[in-house]
Design an enzyme around this catalytic site. Structure first.
Site, PDB file in Angstrom:
ATOM      1  CD  GLU A  19      -4.246  -6.481   3.743  1.00  0.00           C
ATOM      2  OE1 GLU A  19      -3.362  -5.624   3.911  1.00  0.00           O
ATOM      3  OE2 GLU A  19      -4.471  -7.034   2.637  1.00  0.00           O
TER       4      GLU A  19
ATOM      5  CD  GLU B 116      -2.866  -1.245   2.322  1.00  0.00           C
ATOM      6  OE1 GLU B 116      -4.097  -1.194   2.192  1.00  0.00           O
ATOM      7  OE2 GLU B 116      -2.307  -1.409   3.419  1.00  0.00           O
TER       8      GLU B 116
END
Length: 268
Positions: A142, A122
């Site tokens: 995730e 990210e």
């Protein structure tokens, strides 16, 4: 030569999991993840990364910012235990902190090798240029934790590669090798591992040849118009173009072109 960079902000007296070097001769600052072997990003580190980007953005000695890491992996992601200990208010700021490279007015390059997972991915997606070693692997894992990306990963990725490929990566926690990431448009450049630093240096040198004001202007323009209609984007581009016509750098660029010489831009 690079040297350790210190900051006046007392919150940056002791950096957690990274350090910063500045090379004034090359107008460059490096933010270096330094918690080997996997460079796991802690919760306090996210706050400090934001503060460092903001400080470097104000530093007139810095033209280009590079994010890189120590060791064979860029980052395997965040400190999972930190999420369980953090308050909801703290967690809500994660995306804002990791978006710091995008908000920074200056060009930001990230050099990726090895694991580039979770928040490491990210953070890289928030940078302007991603140079990847052929060893790099990208993932947003995730889903394996019963969670979703929380720092802009799925949102930025969908803008870059579309919903189908983003679902394939995010919903399956799929690992994407560097060459595939390059083919899909996630990565700017993919190079052999031994060439990663050299490729980064070359891009820094290239970016420094352009007018600072024009670079800052076009970065903000592109970020601001990513979600706009074509008509609005063209209108804003025209306004930015008109503004830059009044700059000293534009005058210097025209004179240098006509004089068949390299321009000497000053950022005004």
């Amino acid at each position: 030569m690079p040297f350790p960079c210190t900051f006046a902000d007392p919150r940056l007296t002791s950096l957690d999991g990274f350090h910063v070097e500045r090379d004034e001769g090359h107008e460059r600052a490096d933010i270096i993840l330094d918690r080997p072997p996997y460079n796991v990003v802690s919760m306090p580190e996210r706050d400090q990364l934001r503060l460092v980007f903001e400080a470097l953005d104000e530093d007139e000695r810095v033209r280009v910012i590079v994010v890189r890491s120590v060791g064979e992996h860029f980052s395997s992601g965040g400190n999972i235990g930190g999420f369980m200990e953090a308050t909801p208010e703290k967690v809500s700021k994660l995306a804002w902190n990791i978006a710091s490279p995008a908000r920074c007015a200056k060009p930001v390059i990230v050099a990726n090798r090895g694991y580039c997972f979770g928040v490491g991915f990210e953070l890289s997606l928030a940078c302007d240029f991603r140079i990847a070693s052929e060893t790099a692997l990208y993932a947003l894992p995730e889903q394996k934790l019963g969670q979703i990306p929380g720092s802009g990963g799925s949102a930025r990725l969908q803008k870059m590669i579309g919903i189908t490929r983003t679902k394939d990566i995010v919903m399956r926690s799929k690992r994407i090798p560097a060459r595939q990431a390059f083919d899909w448009g996630i990565v700017t450049e993919c190079v052999p591992d031994a060439e990663l630093e050299n490729a980064t240096d070359k891009l820094v040198a290239e970016l420094r040849t352009f007018a600072p004001l024009a670079q800052r202007t076009v970065k903000k323009l592109l970020n601001d118009t990513e979600d706009s209609t074509l008509a609005i984007a063209i209108e804003l581009e025209g306004h930015c173009y008109s503004r830059l016509r009044q700059s000293e750098d534009f005058k210097e660029g025209v004179e240098a072109f006509n004089g068949k010489r390299p321009p000497k831009f000053v950022g005004r």
